[in-house]
Design a protein around this motif. Structure first.
Motif, PDB file in Angstrom:
ATOM      1  N   LEU A  52     122.657  92.136  18.976  1.00 37.10           N
ATOM      2  CA  LEU A  52     124.202  92.196  19.436  1.00 37.10           C
ATOM      3  C   LEU A  52     123.878  93.479  20.672  1.00 37.10           C
ATOM      4  O   LEU A  52     123.088  94.366  21.009  1.00 37.10           O
ATOM      5  CB  LEU A  52     125.007  93.208  18.882  1.00 37.10           C
ATOM      6  N   HIS A  53     124.613  93.566  21.589  1.00 36.60           N
ATOM      7  CA  HIS A  53     125.051  94.633  23.531  1.00 36.60           C
ATOM      8  C   HIS A  53     126.530  94.264  22.865  1.00 36.60           C
ATOM      9  O   HIS A  53     126.850  93.535  23.082  1.00 36.60           O
ATOM     10  CB  HIS A  53     123.951  93.366  24.003  1.00 36.60           C
ATOM     11  N   ARG A  54     126.971  95.625  24.425  1.00 31.33           N
ATOM     12  CA  ARG A  54     128.270  96.285  24.568  1.00 31.33           C
ATOM     13  C   ARG A  54     128.153  94.606  25.676  1.00 31.33           C
ATOM     14  O   ARG A  54     127.678  94.500  25.569  1.00 31.33           O
ATOM     15  CB  ARG A  54     127.869  97.647  24.694  1.00 31.33           C
ATOM     16  N   PRO A  55     129.593  94.136  24.542  1.00 33.25           N
ATOM     17  CA  PRO A  55     130.086  93.863  25.791  1.00 33.25           C
ATOM     18  C   PRO A  55     130.068  94.345  27.616  1.00 33.25           C
ATOM     19  O   PRO A  55     130.282  95.732  28.314  1.00 33.25           O
ATOM     20  CB  PRO A  55     132.124  93.873  25.457  1.00 33.25           C
ATOM     21  N   GLY A  56     129.625  93.159  28.237  1.00 30.22           N
ATOM     22  CA  GLY A  56     129.465  92.886  29.262  1.00 30.22           C
ATOM     23  C   GLY A  56     128.219  93.815  29.786  1.00 30.22           C
ATOM     24  O   GLY A  56     127.517  93.398  31.030  1.00 30.22           O
ATOM     25  N   ASP A  57     127.410  93.867  29.005  1.00 30.46           N
ATOM     26  CA  ASP A  57     125.606  94.641  28.782  1.00 30.46           C
ATOM     27  C   ASP A  57     124.799  93.305  28.719  1.00 30.46           C
ATOM     28  O   ASP A  57     124.092  93.126  28.135  1.00 30.46           O
ATOM     29  CB  ASP A  57     126.114  95.667  27.696  1.00 30.46           C
ATOM     30  N   TRP A  58     124.762  92.836  30.628  1.00 32.63           N
ATOM     31  CA  TRP A  58     123.988  91.588  30.788  1.00 32.63           C
ATOM     32  C   TRP A  58     122.191  92.116  30.328  1.00 32.63           C
ATOM     33  O   TRP A  58     122.022  90.549  29.960  1.00 32.63           O
ATOM     34  CB  TRP A  58     124.352  91.204  31.993  1.00 32.63           C
ATOM     35  N   LYS A  59     122.448  93.397  30.648  1.00 30.08           N
ATOM     36  CA  LYS A  59     120.692  93.666  30.588  1.00 30.08           C
ATOM     37  C   LYS A  59     120.204  93.355  28.863  1.00 30.08           C
ATOM     38  O   LYS A  59     118.757  92.835  28.434  1.00 30.08           O
ATOM     39  CB  LYS A  59     120.514  95.334  31.603  1.00 30.08           C
ATOM     40  N   LYS A  60     120.347  93.851  28.089  1.00 34.02           N
ATOM     41  CA  LYS A  60     120.629  94.372  27.131  1.00 34.02           C
ATOM     42  C   LYS A  60     120.585  92.501  26.836  1.00 34.02           C
ATOM     43  O   LYS A  60     119.868  92.261  25.756  1.00 34.02           O
ATOM     44  CB  LYS A  60     121.319  94.913  26.200  1.00 34.02           C
ATOM     45  N   LEU A  61     121.582  92.015  26.614  1.00 36.07           N
ATOM     46  CA  LEU A  61     121.388  90.356  26.768  1.00 36.07           C
ATOM     47  C   LEU A  61     120.115  89.859  26.948  1.00 36.07           C
ATOM     48  O   LEU A  61     119.506  89.435  26.241  1.00 36.07           O
ATOM     49  CB  LEU A  61     122.749  89.621  26.877  1.00 36.07           C
ATOM     50  N   ALA A  62     119.841  89.783  28.396  1.00 28.37           N
ATOM     51  CA  ALA A  62     119.107  89.294  29.113  1.00 28.37           C
ATOM     52  C   ALA A  62     117.627  89.761  27.751  1.00 28.37           C
ATOM     53  O   ALA A  62     116.573  88.774  27.558  1.00 28.37           O
ATOM     54  CB  ALA A  62     118.467  89.625  30.504  1.00 28.37           C
ATOM     55  N   ASP A  63     118.124  90.459  27.919  1.00 26.10           N
ATOM     56  CA  ASP A  63     116.330  90.892  26.775  1.00 26.10           C
ATOM     57  C   ASP A  63     116.245  90.147  25.673  1.00 26.10           C
ATOM     58  O   ASP A  63     115.438  90.256  25.158  1.00 26.10           O
ATOM     59  CB  ASP A  63     116.216  92.630  27.041  1.00 26.10           C
ATOM     60  N   ASP A  64     117.396  90.500  24.525  1.00 28.44           N
ATOM     61  CA  ASP A  64     117.537  89.980  23.825  1.00 28.44           C
ATOM     62  C   ASP A  64     116.939  88.336  23.479  1.00 28.44           C
ATOM     63  O   ASP A  64     115.958  88.102  22.601  1.00 28.44           O
ATOM     64  CB  ASP A  64     119.105  89.578  23.351  1.00 28.44           C
ATOM     65  N   ILE A  65     116.971  88.090  25.086  1.00 24.69           N
ATOM     66  CA  ILE A  65     117.042  85.984  25.277  1.00 24.69           C
ATOM     67  C   ILE A  65     115.392  86.164  25.018  1.00 24.69           C
ATOM     68  O   ILE A  65     114.737  84.997  24.835  1.00 24.69           O
ATOM     69  CB  ILE A  65     117.937  85.908  25.897  1.00 24.69           C
ATOM     70  N   LEU A  66     114.881  86.947  26.030  1.00 26.86           N
ATOM     71  CA  LEU A  66     113.108  87.097  26.418  1.00 26.86           C
ATOM     72  C   LEU A  66     112.425  87.207  25.091  1.00 26.86           C
ATOM     73  O   LEU A  66     111.713  86.889  24.628  1.00 26.86           O
ATOM     74  CB  LEU A  66     112.651  87.850  27.133  1.00 26.86           C
ATOM     75  N   ASN A  67     113.196  88.873  23.845  1.00 31.25           N
ATOM     76  CA  ASN A  67     112.654  89.018  22.822  1.00 31.25           C
ATOM     77  C   ASN A  67     112.885  87.371  21.533  1.00 31.25           C
ATOM     78  O   ASN A  67     111.503  87.059  21.396  1.00 31.25           O
ATOM     79  CB  ASN A  67     113.325  90.073  22.331  1.00 31.25           C
ATOM     80  N   ILE A  68     113.642  86.826  21.919  1.00 34.95           N
ATOM     81  CA  ILE A  68     114.410  85.742  20.713  1.00 34.95           C
ATOM     82  C   ILE A  68     112.903  84.555  20.927  1.00 34.95           C
ATOM     83  O   ILE A  68     112.186  83.941  20.995  1.00 34.95           O
ATOM     84  CB  ILE A  68     115.327  85.655  21.004  1.00 34.95           C
ATOM     85  N   LEU A  69     112.607  84.327  22.614  1.00 39.24           N
ATOM     86  CA  LEU A  69     111.724  83.427  23.147  1.00 39.24           C
ATOM     87  C   LEU A  69     110.321  83.752  22.754  1.00 39.24           C
ATOM     88  O   LEU A  69     109.585  82.918  22.872  1.00 39.24           O
ATOM     89  CB  LEU A  69     111.942  82.955  24.765  1.00 39.24           C
ATOM     90  N   GLN A  70     109.954  84.976  22.494  1.00 37.55           N
ATOM     91  CA  GLN A  70     108.337  85.500  22.704  1.00 37.55           C
ATOM     92  C   GLN A  70     107.887  85.425  21.346  1.00 37.55           C
ATOM     93  O   GLN A  70     107.363  85.666  20.935  1.00 37.55           O
ATOM     94  CB  GLN A  70     108.637  86.315  23.328  1.00 37.55           C
ATOM     95  N   LEU A  71     109.144  85.306  19.928  1.00 39.14           N
ATOM     96  CA  LEU A  71     108.786  85.444  18.780  1.00 39.14           C
ATOM     97  C   LEU A  71     107.814  84.112  18.473  1.00 39.14           C
ATOM     98  O   LEU A  71     108.264  83.087  19.228  1.00 39.14           O
ATOM     99  CB  LEU A  71     110.213  85.600  17.885  1.00 39.14           C
ATOM    100  N   GLN A  72     107.160  84.047  17.270  1.00 34.83           N
ATOM    101  CA  GLN A  72     106.286  82.950  16.288  1.00 34.83           C
ATOM    102  C   GLN A  72     107.582  82.186  15.747  1.00 34.83           C
ATOM    103  O   GLN A  72     109.210  82.900  15.683  1.00 34.83           O
ATOM    104  CB  GLN A  72     105.633  83.382  15.927  1.00 34.83           C
ATOM    105  N   LYS A  73     107.426  80.992  15.590  1.00 32.52           N
ATOM    106  CA  LYS A  73     108.240  79.802  14.839  1.00 32.52           C
ATOM    107  C   LYS A  73     108.963  81.048  14.146  1.00 32.52           C
ATOM    108  O   LYS A  73     110.440  80.261  13.212  1.00 32.52           O
ATOM    109  CB  LYS A  73     107.884  79.086  15.349  1.00 32.52           C
ATOM    110  N   SER A  74     108.177  81.520  13.014  1.00 36.17           N
ATOM    111  CA  SER A  74     108.685  82.049  11.422  1.00 36.17           C
ATOM    112  C   SER A  74     109.411  82.466  11.409  1.00 36.17           C
ATOM    113  O   SER A  74     109.873  83.140  10.659  1.00 36.17           O
ATOM    114  CB  SER A  74     107.025  82.022  10.975  1.00 36.17           C
ATOM    115  N   ASN A  75     109.194  83.574  12.749  1.00 34.36           N
ATOM    116  CA  ASN A  75     109.856  84.579  12.956  1.00 34.36           C
ATOM    117  C   ASN A  75     111.788  83.746  13.496  1.00 34.36           C
ATOM    118  O   ASN A  75     112.614  85.197  12.781  1.00 34.36           O
ATOM    119  CB  ASN A  75     109.638  85.967  14.302  1.00 34.36           C
TER     120      ASN A  75
END
Length: 114
Positions: free
Chosen positions: A56-79
């Motif tokens: 989750l990110h606070r409404p309007g917190d695009w920096k947290k959302l961007a970090d979340d996207i990058l974190n998901i992209l870096q996860l192993q498939k099993s995760n």
């Protein structure tokens, strides 16, 4: 055709990104969860009762959302599969028969308070 509608659309997603500024209880997030999809959403409205706080990110917190996207992209498939399965299991709580039972119990409680 078999490829029309929300379910085939959701089945082709890796991640649902739902950055609402205001929200009730977003049906599209529940639908994506029911297809085992990872969801990155704002905490607007009732979304925080659906999604693990990590995603989750606070409404309007695009920096947290961007970090979340990058974190998901870096996860192993099993995760990523584990997150999707957790969302799938959480979505079961929003099946119609479960919600209807909760409504009936709530109404019985209210009537008994009279």
């Amino acid at each position: 055709a078999d490829n029309e509608g929300i379910i085939p659309f959701l089945d082709n997603l890796d991640v649902l990104i739902h950055p609402s500024l205001t929200e009730g209880l977003p049906r599209v997030v529940i639908e994506a969860m029911s297809r085992g999809r990872i969801c990155l959403t704002s905490s607007a409205g009732g979304t925080s009762e659906l999604i693990d706080a990590t995603y989750l990110h606070r409404p309007g917190d695009w920096k947290k959302l961007a970090d979340d996207i990058l974190n998901i992209l870096q996860l192993q498939k099993s995760n990523r599969i584990e997150i999707g399965l957790k969302n799938l299991n959480q979505s079961f709580m929003y099946q119609e028969h479960i919600l209807q039972n909760k409504r009936v119990d709530f109404l019985k409680y209210i009537i008994q308070q009279q």
